[in-house]
Design an enzyme around this catalytic site. Structure first.
Site, PDB file in Angstrom:
ATOM      1  N   ASP A   1      65.775  37.890  54.455  1.00 38.48           N
ATOM      2  CA  ASP A   1      65.596  37.015  55.627  1.00 38.48           C
ATOM      3  C   ASP A   1      65.035  37.715  56.872  1.00 38.48           C
ATOM      4  O   ASP A   1      65.549  37.526  57.993  1.00 38.48           O
ATOM      5  CB  ASP A   1      66.933  36.354  55.983  1.00 38.48           C
ATOM      6  CG  ASP A   1      67.445  35.437  54.891  1.00 38.48           C
ATOM      7  OD1 ASP A   1      66.761  35.260  53.870  1.00 38.48           O
ATOM      8  OD2 ASP A   1      68.561  34.896  55.052  1.00 38.48           O
TER       9      ASP A   1
ATOM     10  N   ASP B   1      65.081  32.136  54.484  1.00 41.21           N
ATOM     11  CA  ASP B   1      65.857  30.947  54.819  1.00 41.21           C
ATOM     12  C   ASP B   1      64.880  29.798  55.059  1.00 41.21           C
ATOM     13  O   ASP B   1      63.895  29.979  55.783  1.00 41.21           O
ATOM     14  CB  ASP B   1      66.667  31.235  56.096  1.00 41.21           C
ATOM     15  CG  ASP B   1      68.149  30.996  55.918  1.00 41.21           C
ATOM     16  OD1 ASP B   1      68.614  30.891  54.771  1.00 41.21           O
ATOM     17  OD2 ASP B   1      68.863  30.935  56.944  1.00 41.21           O
TER      18      ASP B   1
ATOM     19  N   LYS C   1      65.624  29.907  50.150  1.00 35.54           N
ATOM     20  CA  LYS C   1      67.003  29.457  49.945  1.00 35.54           C
ATOM     21  C   LYS C   1      67.441  28.610  51.130  1.00 35.54           C
ATOM     22  O   LYS C   1      66.821  28.635  52.185  1.00 35.54           O
ATOM     23  CB  LYS C   1      67.949  30.652  49.777  1.00 35.54           C
ATOM     24  CG  LYS C   1      67.985  31.614  50.962  1.00 35.54           C
ATOM     25  CD  LYS C   1      68.821  32.845  50.643  1.00 35.54           C
ATOM     26  CE  LYS C   1      68.891  33.813  51.813  1.00 35.54           C
ATOM     27  NZ  LYS C   1      69.589  33.285  52.979  1.00 35.54           N
TER      28      LYS C   1
ATOM     29  N   HIS D   1      67.854  26.710  62.997  1.00 34.46           N
ATOM     30  CA  HIS D   1      67.071  27.924  62.768  1.00 34.46           C
ATOM     31  C   HIS D   1      66.335  27.831  61.437  1.00 34.46           C
ATOM     32  O   HIS D   1      66.732  27.102  60.537  1.00 34.46           O
ATOM     33  CB  HIS D   1      67.978  29.159  62.765  1.00 34.46           C
ATOM     34  CG  HIS D   1      68.958  29.176  61.628  1.00 34.46           C
ATOM     35  ND1 HIS D   1      70.131  28.437  61.641  1.00 34.46           N
ATOM     36  CD2 HIS D   1      68.931  29.807  60.428  1.00 34.46           C
ATOM     37  CE1 HIS D   1      70.779  28.634  60.508  1.00 34.46           C
ATOM     38  NE2 HIS D   1      70.079  29.443  59.747  1.00 34.46           N
TER      39      HIS D   1
ATOM     40  N   CYS E   1      74.123  37.263  55.146  1.00 36.50           N
ATOM     41  CA  CYS E   1      73.282  37.122  53.957  1.00 36.50           C
ATOM     42  C   CYS E   1      73.154  38.407  53.152  1.00 36.50           C
ATOM     43  O   CYS E   1      73.081  38.357  51.922  1.00 36.50           O
ATOM     44  CB  CYS E   1      71.918  36.573  54.355  1.00 36.50           C
ATOM     45  SG  CYS E   1      72.030  34.884  55.020  1.00 36.50           S
TER      46      CYS E   1
ATOM     47  N   HIS F   1      69.983  20.092  58.685  1.00 35.01           N
ATOM     48  CA  HIS F   1      70.734  20.859  57.696  1.00 35.01           C
ATOM     49  C   HIS F   1      72.213  20.912  58.059  1.00 35.01           C
ATOM     50  O   HIS F   1      72.588  20.935  59.235  1.00 35.01           O
ATOM     51  CB  HIS F   1      70.169  22.276  57.590  1.00 35.01           C
ATOM     52  CG  HIS F   1      70.701  23.047  56.437  1.00 35.01           C
ATOM     53  ND1 HIS F   1      71.613  24.066  56.577  1.00 35.01           N
ATOM     54  CD2 HIS F   1      70.465  22.931  55.106  1.00 35.01           C
ATOM     55  CE1 HIS F   1      71.899  24.561  55.378  1.00 35.01           C
ATOM     56  NE2 HIS F   1      71.210  23.892  54.468  1.00 35.01           N
TER      57      HIS F   1
ATOM     58  N   HIS G   1      65.354  25.908  55.837  1.00 35.33           N
ATOM     59  CA  HIS G   1      66.200  24.738  56.034  1.00 35.33           C
ATOM     60  C   HIS G   1      65.395  23.498  56.405  1.00 35.33           C
ATOM     61  O   HIS G   1      64.459  23.572  57.211  1.00 35.33           O
ATOM     62  CB  HIS G   1      67.205  25.004  57.163  1.00 35.33           C
ATOM     63  CG  HIS G   1      68.160  26.114  56.880  1.00 35.33           C
ATOM     64  ND1 HIS G   1      68.837  26.229  55.690  1.00 35.33           N
ATOM     65  CD2 HIS G   1      68.571  27.155  57.663  1.00 35.33           C
ATOM     66  CE1 HIS G   1      69.618  27.296  55.737  1.00 35.33           C
ATOM     67  NE2 HIS G   1      69.469  27.876  56.914  1.00 35.33           N
TER      68      HIS G   1
END
Length: 217
Positions: free
Chosen positions: A19, A57, A117, A92, A162, A63, A59
């Protein structure tokens, strides 16, 4: 920190870069202090590895992890959701936004996979291996196994979320995981760094420095 000077990198090793995105770096929506400082370290590390995997990441709007999705809730508090406790964050890494893009200073042209993800609206995903229900796989374990890749060196953001969960889940999945500590930075919520260090220790996950001779061919 353990002495790994007698170890050598082998063709089945992977650098797993977690990330490294604009929103997690200074000026971003969920900035980790000093997050951008690890970019040159990671670039240097990546040149030592034949295999590199990046996570991102990713989203959707609304989310479940966003405080804005829970009326009256504030960022960095927790709520109960179907799979347990959920820490709420500022919006974010929203799909397609500049904040979701990889840091522009990241230079790893030979990276073989970018794993996205956290794209399921109703479940968060810290780990590169499992969604936060701890049962829905991302597919990374299968990818690594099919390619015969066995040992993972983790770096990126953030150490206490993470990176931590990716290392623990990777170990549970049967991979040897090593965290390159000076190539990470932490969010540092109350107790989160200590909890992470304890979790890594209890799972026999080594922590090393990027300056160790482990990274010398």
């Amino acid at each position: 920190m353990p002495d790994f000077r007698q170890m050598q990198l082998v063709p089945t090793d992977v650098l797993l870069v977690i990330d490294m995105q604009n929103d997690f770096c200074p000026g971003g929506a969920l900035a980790v202090a000093g997050g951008d400082q690890v970019v040159p370290v990671i670039n240097q590390l990546a040149r030592r590895f034949e295999h590199v995997v990046l996570t991102q990441d990713w989203h959707p709007h609304g989310h479940i992890s966003f405080a804005s999705s829970h009326p009256g809730a504030a960022p960095f508090t927790t709520v109960d959701v179907a799979y347990g406790k959920q820490t709420l964050w500022p919006d974010h890494c929203v799909q397609g936004t500049p904040g979701a893009e990889l840091h522009p200073g990241l230079s790893i042209p030979h990276a073989e996979l970018i794993l996205r993800k956290g794209f399921r609206r109703e479940i968060d995903s810290y780990s590169a291996f499992l969604e936060d229900d701890h049962k829905t796989p991302t597919g990374l374990a299968g990818y690594l196994r099919e390619r015969g890749l066995k040992r993972l060196f983790l770096c990126g953001l953030a150490y206490d979320f993470c990176v931590r969960y990716s290392a623990v889940d990777g170990t549970t999945a049967g991979f040897e995981c090593v965290v390159i500590e000076d190539a990470t930075r932490a969010v540092e919520l109350p107790g989160s760094v200590e909890e992470t260090s304890n979790a890594l220790a209890s799972n026999h996950i080594s922590r090393i420095s990027s300056t160790t001779d482990l990274l010398t061919r």
